[in-house]
Design an enzyme around this catalytic site. Structure first.
Site, short mmCIF file in Angstrom:
data_model
loop_
_atom_site.label_atom_id
_atom_site.label_comp_id
_atom_site.label_asym_id
_atom_site.label_seq_id
_atom_site.Cartn_x
_atom_site.Cartn_y
_atom_site.Cartn_z
N ASP A 1 2.55 -4.30 16.24
CA ASP A 1 1.53 -3.53 15.54
C ASP A 1 0.23 -3.47 16.35
O ASP A 1 -0.19 -4.46 16.96
CB ASP A 1 1.28 -4.20 14.18
CG ASP A 1 0.55 -3.30 13.21
OD1 ASP A 1 0.74 -2.08 13.27
OD2 ASP A 1 -0.19 -3.84 12.36
N HIS A 2 -0.41 -2.32 16.34
CA HIS A 2 -1.75 -2.13 16.90
C HIS A 2 -1.91 -2.66 18.33
O HIS A 2 -2.90 -3.32 18.66
CB HIS A 2 -2.82 -2.77 16.01
CG HIS A 2 -3.10 -1.98 14.77
ND1 HIS A 2 -3.74 -0.76 14.80
CD2 HIS A 2 -2.83 -2.25 13.48
CE1 HIS A 2 -3.84 -0.31 13.56
NE2 HIS A 2 -3.29 -1.18 12.74
N HIS B 1 -8.29 -2.28 6.78
CA HIS B 1 -7.61 -3.53 7.09
C HIS B 1 -8.34 -4.69 6.41
O HIS B 1 -9.57 -4.71 6.32
CB HIS B 1 -7.60 -3.78 8.60
CG HIS B 1 -6.65 -2.92 9.34
ND1 HIS B 1 -7.00 -2.21 10.47
CD2 HIS B 1 -5.34 -2.64 9.14
CE1 HIS B 1 -5.96 -1.54 10.92
NE2 HIS B 1 -4.94 -1.79 10.13
N GLY B 2 -7.58 -5.65 5.94
CA GLY B 2 -8.17 -6.87 5.39
C GLY B 2 -8.72 -6.75 3.99
O GLY B 2 -9.28 -7.71 3.46
N VAL C 1 1.81 -3.93 4.84
CA VAL C 1 1.19 -4.97 4.01
C VAL C 1 1.07 -6.24 4.86
O VAL C 1 2.08 -6.75 5.34
CB VAL C 1 2.04 -5.27 2.75
CG1 VAL C 1 1.39 -6.38 1.92
CG2 VAL C 1 2.23 -4.01 1.91
N THR D 1 -2.44 -8.51 4.73
CA THR D 1 -3.42 -9.43 4.17
C THR D 1 -2.93 -10.09 2.88
O THR D 1 -3.16 -11.28 2.65
CB THR D 1 -4.75 -8.69 3.91
OG1 THR D 1 -5.22 -8.13 5.14
CG2 THR D 1 -5.81 -9.64 3.36
#
Length: 280
Positions: free
Chosen positions: A82-83, A178-179, A229, A231
């Site tokens: 991811d990322h 995010h988060g 999903v 966090t």
């Protein structure tokens, strides 16, 4: 073998009109519970790792667990990086055996994002690996990387990007962060519906912890085929760990404290996967 590429599971999701859950593994200990959750629900799962987690735990170790459990459990499993913002990290993940990678060039000028994503697609597809790209940015912080303000995906930029880059899925900026776990996101559904009408690739929602569950069905109906999903799993695991380890004897077996953490993760994933099936 049921170790799959992202393209394979998203193709099935498109045909049957459901969304595939993509869940961040924050350590190796989580992974058996994650894959068992998918097996028990009877749906594919995407396990994804950040570059930092992959390097800490060992890319080859994640690959080995995913492959062996996919074979044993008869469940379709994708292992996704991811990322990744550095092409070297993508090369290492593919060499280790990851079946899917994301090149995140969203912070770059559009021309540079296109140029670099094209290189990743050519490299990965030649080796049988799927690629996710991103247009628009997701706000918030993930793995120490912060985007102060996310930006909405411009449909014209997405169309130009997809004309040049044969990605297997496209992450879009539609209001998520995010988060985010202490409040819920107000999604830009007019934009989501416009993107659905104009684009011919599966879309990806990042920052999924902050999305209201009552919005899942509408997202699926608008071609969101991958939903991330991370966090929510991290918070549940850590809260349980604090409770268990805080009250344990120092010579108590670690498994007695870690298994309850993994069970919380499994419970969340089973619930999410059931909703993502988009049953009428």
């Amino acid at each position: 073998m049921t170790y799959k590429t992202l393209n394979e599971v998203l193709k099935e999701a498109q045909e049957l009109n459901f969304t595939v859950g993509a869940f961040n593994a924050h350590n190796l200990e989580m992974m058996p519970a994650m894959i068992e959750a998918a097996h028990e629900v009877g749906v594919p799962i995407i396990i994804q790792t950040s570059v930092s987690t992959a390097n800490t735990e060992g890319m080859a170790n994640f690959v080995a667990v995913c492959k062996s459990m996919a074979e044993k459990q008869a469940v379709d499993v994708v292992l996704h990086l991811d990322h990744a913002r550095n092409i070297k990290d993508i090369e290492e993940a593919i060499a280790a055996g990851y079946s899917s990678v994301m090149f995140d060039g969203s912070a770059l000028p559009l021309k540079e994002n296109i140029e670099k994503t094209k290189r990743v697609v050519e490299y990965a597809h030649h080796r049988g690996v799927s690629v996710e790209g991103e247009i628009g940015t997701i706000g918030g912080t993930e793995e120490g990387y912060t985007v102060e303000e996310g930006s909405y995906t411009r449909p014209e930029d997405a169309l130009k990007f997809l004309k040049e880059c044969d990605v297997d899925a496209l992450a879009v900026g539609v209001g998520t962060h995010h988060g985010q776990f202490q409040s819920k996101t107000k999604l830009n559904f007019p934009l989501i519906e416009t993107l659905h009408d104009k684009l011919d690739k599966p879309m990806v929602i990042h920052g999924g912890t902050g999305v209201k569950e009552e919005d899942y069905h509408r997202l699926t109906e608008n071609s969101v085929r991958k939903f991330n999903v991370g966090t929510e799993l991290l918070v549940a695991w850590t809260e349980t760990a604090k409770e268990k380890f805080g009250g344990t004897e120092v010579n108590n077996s670690l498994r007695n404290n870690i298994i309850p953490c993994n069970e919380e993760v499994k419970k969340i994933i089973k619930h999410k996967l059931s909703l993502f099936m988009n049953a009428k």
